[in-house]
Design a protein around this motif. Structure first.
Motif, PDB file in Angstrom:
ATOM      1  N   GLU A 122       0.813  -1.214   0.000  1.00 14.07           N
ATOM      2  CA  GLU A 122       0.000   0.000   0.000  1.00 14.07           C
ATOM      3  C   GLU A 122       0.848   1.266   0.000  1.00 14.07           C
ATOM      4  N   LEU A 123       2.055   1.171   0.546  1.00 11.47           N
ATOM      5  CA  LEU A 123       2.934   2.342   0.603  1.00 11.47           C
ATOM      6  C   LEU A 123       3.427   2.769  -0.771  1.00 11.47           C
ATOM      7  N   PHE A 124       3.394   1.857  -1.728  1.00 14.77           N
ATOM      8  CA  PHE A 124       3.982   2.152  -3.038  1.00 14.77           C
ATOM      9  C   PHE A 124       2.939   2.203  -4.149  1.00 14.77           C
ATOM     10  N   GLY A 125       1.695   2.327  -3.743  1.00 16.83           N
ATOM     11  CA  GLY A 125       0.648   2.556  -4.731  1.00 16.83           C
ATOM     12  C   GLY A 125       0.375   1.347  -5.618  1.00 16.83           C
ATOM     13  N   ASP A 126      -0.356   1.614  -6.686  1.00 16.68           N
ATOM     14  CA  ASP A 126      -0.749   0.560  -7.630  1.00 16.68           C
ATOM     15  C   ASP A 126       0.237   0.542  -8.793  1.00 16.68           C
ATOM     16  N   LEU A 127       1.314  -0.236  -8.636  1.00 12.96           N
ATOM     17  CA  LEU A 127       2.319  -0.325  -9.697  1.00 12.96           C
ATOM     18  C   LEU A 127       1.824  -1.296 -10.764  1.00 12.96           C
ATOM     19  N   PRO A 128       1.775  -0.881 -11.999  1.00 12.80           N
ATOM     20  CA  PRO A 128       1.256  -1.748 -13.055  1.00 12.80           C
ATOM     21  C   PRO A 128       2.252  -2.802 -13.540  1.00 12.80           C
ATOM     22  N   VAL A 129       3.472  -2.770 -13.015  1.00 11.04           N
ATOM     23  CA  VAL A 129       4.498  -3.702 -13.477  1.00 11.04           C
ATOM     24  C   VAL A 129       4.510  -4.945 -12.593  1.00 11.04           C
ATOM     25  N   ASP A 130       5.063  -6.017 -13.124  1.00 15.14           N
ATOM     26  CA  ASP A 130       5.190  -7.253 -12.373  1.00 15.14           C
ATOM     27  C   ASP A 130       6.373  -7.113 -11.408  1.00 15.14           C
ATOM     28  N   LEU A 131       6.122  -7.268 -10.109  1.00 16.93           N
ATOM     29  CA  LEU A 131       7.178  -7.045  -9.122  1.00 16.93           C
ATOM     30  C   LEU A 131       8.304  -8.065  -9.244  1.00 16.93           C
ATOM     31  N   GLN A 132       7.977  -9.269  -9.642  1.00 14.44           N
ATOM     32  CA  GLN A 132       9.031 -10.269  -9.800  1.00 14.44           C
ATOM     33  C   GLN A 132       9.944  -9.901 -10.967  1.00 14.44           C
ATOM     34  N   ASP A 133       9.367  -9.361 -12.046  1.00 15.17           N
ATOM     35  CA  ASP A 133      10.187  -8.910 -13.166  1.00 15.17           C
ATOM     36  C   ASP A 133      11.098  -7.768 -12.738  1.00 15.17           C
ATOM     37  N   VAL A 134      10.561  -6.870 -11.896  1.00 15.22           N
ATOM     38  CA  VAL A 134      11.369  -5.747 -11.406  1.00 15.22           C
ATOM     39  C   VAL A 134      12.533  -6.265 -10.573  1.00 15.22           C
ATOM     40  N   ALA A 135      12.252  -7.219  -9.692  1.00 13.47           N
ATOM     41  CA  ALA A 135      13.303  -7.729  -8.817  1.00 13.47           C
ATOM     42  C   ALA A 135      14.379  -8.475  -9.594  1.00 13.47           C
ATOM     43  N   GLU A 136      14.019  -9.065 -10.742  1.00 15.83           N
ATOM     44  CA  GLU A 136      14.965  -9.858 -11.519  1.00 15.83           C
ATOM     45  C   GLU A 136      15.505  -9.110 -12.734  1.00 15.83           C
ATOM     46  N   CYS A 137      15.300  -7.803 -12.760  1.00 15.02           N
ATOM     47  CA  CYS A 137      15.770  -7.004 -13.899  1.00 15.02           C
ATOM     48  C   CYS A 137      17.294  -7.119 -14.048  1.00 15.02           C
ATOM     49  N   ALA A 138      17.749  -7.324 -15.275  1.00 12.82           N
ATOM     50  CA  ALA A 138      19.174  -7.584 -15.516  1.00 12.82           C
ATOM     51  C   ALA A 138      20.025  -6.324 -15.489  1.00 12.82           C
ATOM     52  N   PHE A 139      19.438  -5.143 -15.759  1.00  9.56           N
ATOM     53  CA  PHE A 139      20.278  -3.951 -15.959  1.00  9.56           C
ATOM     54  C   PHE A 139      20.077  -2.864 -14.915  1.00  9.56           C
ATOM     55  N   ILE A 140      18.999  -2.887 -14.186  1.00  6.51           N
ATOM     56  CA  ILE A 140      18.798  -1.875 -13.145  1.00  6.51           C
ATOM     57  C   ILE A 140      18.364  -2.545 -11.855  1.00  6.51           C
ATOM     58  N   ARG A 141      18.593  -1.823 -10.787  1.00  5.35           N
ATOM     59  CA  ARG A 141      18.136  -2.264  -9.479  1.00  5.35           C
ATOM     60  C   ARG A 141      17.107  -1.259  -8.971  1.00  5.35           C
TER      61      ARG A 141
END
Length: 314
Positions: A122-141
């Protein structure tokens, strides 16, 4: 203050009546004393290997059962009959209670994890992206967390022209701002250091597949299932306590009473089937002791003197 007068006693008892003698002694305020002329190895012979208390583990287990049931232990009952299978009964009560309580605790921890996960999302709103994809992103953290509002304003003033030092707010809570920042992996160390200097505190959010809204729905479903399971284990615990609480209370009182008798017998010298026990007794309780010991045919009491002092703590 006038000191109380005590009789110095020596008691001889057969093994078959030592417990009855100890009950009478404890009721009359007897304070045992070690016989200095007797080798220390002669004392505490019944405690088993290493002089251990054979009742300690069972009492501890029953305390757990009674504490879980919200029941205060009953006082020690020196007159209660201790069943021959008290170890088996204690172990059975403890194992059942422990298993149910462990199941309940695990379910509560899972439910709390779901609640905390919901709060973090709830603190980070309604993010339309897949959180697992964000966590496993190859080029950014991606770093989720919060920092003081003053630090956010200072960061904008100092790094407003740096495209790599940018914080994306999502929630404001008094003087704290929640949000996230992105760091290319080749610059992550520098950017992390900058945000650390701004008092940024990271928050670990659930690394699950789906958007925050989708994960929130899954958390809600999980909570409903966990609440149903918690209600079920609660009913099983209530049924267990309703069935066994009286037994646990009685067994605890009997074991505590047996422990008191054992503690007194530990002061006695044992020779084959006879016990010799010395100590102090309030002089005004001597006749009461003799009356209580009257039914015991193999118990003999000899008064060896009298003193005016407070008895030593046993």
């Amino acid at each position: 203050m006038r000191k109380k007068k005590f009789a110095v006693l020596r008691l001889l008892a057969d093994a078959s009546e030592i417990d009855a003698a100890c009950r009478a002694l404890l009721q009359c305020g007897f304070c045992p004393q070690f016989d200095r002329e007797t080798p220390a190895a002669s004392y505490g012979a019944e405690r088993g290997d290493g002089g251990e208390n054979p009742y300690a583990a069972a009492l501890s287990r029953l305390q757990f059962v009674l504490h879980t049931a919200g029941q205060a232990p009953l006082p020690a009952d020196m007159f209660a009959d201790l069943p021959g299978d008290w170890r088996e009964k204690t172990d059975a009560l403890y194992r059942t209670c422990r298993a149910l309580q462990t199941e309940k605790t695990q379910l509560q921890e899972q439910a709390e994890a779901c609640v905390q996960g919901q709060k973090k999302l709830e603190l980070f709103g309604d993010l339309p992206v897949d959180l697992q994809d964000v966590a496993e992103c190859a080029f950014i953290r991606v770093r989720f967390g919060h920092l003081p509002a003053e630090s956010y304003r200072r960061m904008q003033a100092l790094y407003g022209d740096d495209p790599y030092v940018e914080f994306f707010p999502s929630f404001f809570d008094r003087d704290e701002i929640y949000g996230m920042y992105f760091a290319p992996r080749d610059r992550a160390e520098r950017i992390d250091a900058i945000f650390a200097s701004m008092l940024f505190e990271p928050i670990a959010i659930p690394s699950l597949s789906g958007s925050t809204a989708q994960i929130g729905v899954e958390f809600e479903r999980s909570l409903q299932i966990l609440e149903t399971e918690l209600a079920d284990v609660g009913r099983r615990l209530d049924a267990f306590f309703a069935r066994e609480k009286e037994t646990a209370c009685a067994l605890y009182a009997a074991l505590a009473g047996a422990e008191r008798l054992l503690a007194l017998r530990a002061y006695a010298t044992r020779c084959k089937d006879a016990y010799i026990l010395t100590g102090l007794l309030p002089a005004d309780r001597l006749q009461a002791l003799l009356d209580a010991l009257a039914p015991c045919r193999s118990v003999y009491v000899v008064q060896t003197g009298s003193v005016r002092q407070r008895p030593a703590t046993a």
